[in-house]
Design a protein around this motif. Structure first.
Motif, mmCIF file in Angstrom:
data_model
loop_
_atom_site.group_PDB
_atom_site.id
_atom_site.type_symbol
_atom_site.label_atom_id
_atom_site.label_comp_id
_atom_site.label_asym_id
_atom_site.label_seq_id
_atom_site.Cartn_x
_atom_site.Cartn_y
_atom_site.Cartn_z
ATOM 1 N N PHE A 91 0.835 -1.190 0.000
ATOM 2 C CA PHE A 91 0.000 0.000 0.000
ATOM 3 C C PHE A 91 0.871 1.242 0.000
ATOM 4 N N GLN A 92 0.636 2.113 -0.968
ATOM 5 C CA GLN A 92 1.437 3.318 -1.113
ATOM 6 C C GLN A 92 0.607 4.391 -1.802
ATOM 7 N N PHE A 93 0.884 5.644 -1.479
ATOM 8 C CA PHE A 93 0.211 6.724 -2.196
ATOM 9 C C PHE A 93 1.122 7.926 -2.303
ATOM 10 N N ARG A 94 0.790 8.762 -3.283
ATOM 11 C CA ARG A 94 1.421 10.066 -3.447
ATOM 12 C C ARG A 94 0.421 10.977 -4.133
ATOM 13 N N PHE A 95 0.050 12.027 -3.441
ATOM 14 C CA PHE A 95 -0.826 13.046 -4.010
ATOM 15 C C PHE A 95 -0.711 14.289 -3.148
ATOM 16 N N SER A 96 -1.324 15.373 -3.561
ATOM 17 C CA SER A 96 -1.313 16.597 -2.770
ATOM 18 C C SER A 96 -2.599 16.692 -1.957
ATOM 19 N N TYR A 149 -4.305 15.308 -7.708
ATOM 20 C CA TYR A 149 -3.418 14.312 -8.301
ATOM 21 C C TYR A 149 -2.795 14.909 -9.552
ATOM 22 N N HIS A 150 -1.485 15.109 -9.484
ATOM 23 C CA HIS A 150 -0.710 15.581 -10.630
ATOM 24 C C HIS A 150 -0.121 14.377 -11.367
ATOM 25 N N PRO A 151 0.467 14.581 -12.542
ATOM 26 C CA PRO A 151 1.106 13.462 -13.242
ATOM 27 C C PRO A 151 2.065 12.696 -12.327
ATOM 28 N N GLY A 152 1.924 11.365 -12.333
ATOM 29 C CA GLY A 152 2.740 10.498 -11.499
ATOM 30 C C GLY A 152 2.094 10.128 -10.177
ATOM 31 N N ASP A 153 1.054 10.856 -9.740
ATOM 32 C CA ASP A 153 0.414 10.573 -8.462
ATOM 33 C C ASP A 153 -0.515 9.362 -8.563
#
Length: 241
Positions: A91-96, A149-153
């Motif tokens: 489980f992993q995430f990346r966003f603003s 969510y930007h590109p890559g998120d």
């Protein structure tokens, strides 16, 4: 300053309940009065205080603009590599993110439009509508955060079932004016035998689903023509302590 949100007066709760009962999730177009949705989108798209939300070792970290700007190019590459490696098998995430405090006493709805939207989502008209649509009559509270969510998120598979949070429903209030399915950022439901179903980001559209259910947000493509804006949160059966 004050912010007043209004539901679309044409929503038919009984008709929507039939859709929800058939699949355990629903997409409600034109959820807000359109002018309200436009105001909320404009506020999110011009905010400068977004934090970069990532997780590691069971903890969530919010990296503000100052922290990100202080990173060297090599540090950014190393962080990206670590995030991608963790996402491969877990489980992993990346966003603003723009977080709204859970305690109502800490919210400032007259100063922050996101706080005002969180209060709107726990107001009687909204709770009555959602209870009717979903049959979840015990819900009492809504939390919220702005997400971009930007590109890559991305957000890998999870079911939102966290002990003590009293979550009954998850919601995603879509605020993306234009989006193509090829750009990614899809809300995906993981079904049996490798099947999936998904929802494309839409403007002024409330996606809502019963918990627990395995779901994810697919990675936004590097060629995406915009940012996937939304307000996300959970409808809960108890007020936060």
């Amino acid at each position: 300053m004050s912010f007043a949100f209004m539901l679309n007066s044409a929503l038919d709760a009984l008709a929507l309940s039939k859709t929800f009962s058939a699949g355990g999730h629903i997409s409600i177009p034109d959820f807000l009065d359109r002018d309200c949705a436009i105001e909320l989108h404009e506020a999110l798209s011009t905010r400068q205080d977004w934090a970069w939300a990532i997780n590691a070792g069971g903890h969530v970290y919010d990296l503000g603009r100052e922290a990100r700007d202080a990173m060297t190019a090599e540090q950014r590459i190393e962080l990206d590599n670590r995030i991608n490696l963790a996402a491969r098998d877990g489980f992993q995430f990346r966003f603003s993110s723009l977080r709204v405090p859970d305690p109502v006493s800490e919210r400032e709805p007259d100063r922050d439009i996101l706080h005002a939207f969180a209060e709107f989502m726990r107001s009687d008209p909204v709770l009555d509508l959602i209870r009717t649509v979903t049959g979840k009559t015990a819900i009492l509270f809504a939390d919220a955060q702005g997400t971009a969510y930007h590109p890559g998120d991305f957000l890998t598979g999870h079911d939102d079932d966290i002990e003590g949070k009293n979550r009954e429903l998850a919601y995603v209030m879509g605020l993306t004016p234009e989006w193509r399915v090829e750009w990614g950022g899809l809300l995906l439901f993981h079904e049996k035998e490798g099947r999936i179903s998904g929802l494309v980001p839409r403007f002024n559209c409330l996606n809502m689903f019963a918990l627990p259910v395995l779901h994810s947000v697919s990675q936004v493509a590097p060629f995406a023509g915009g940012v996937r804006y939304a307000v996300t949160g959970w409808m809960r059966t108890a007020m936060p302590a």
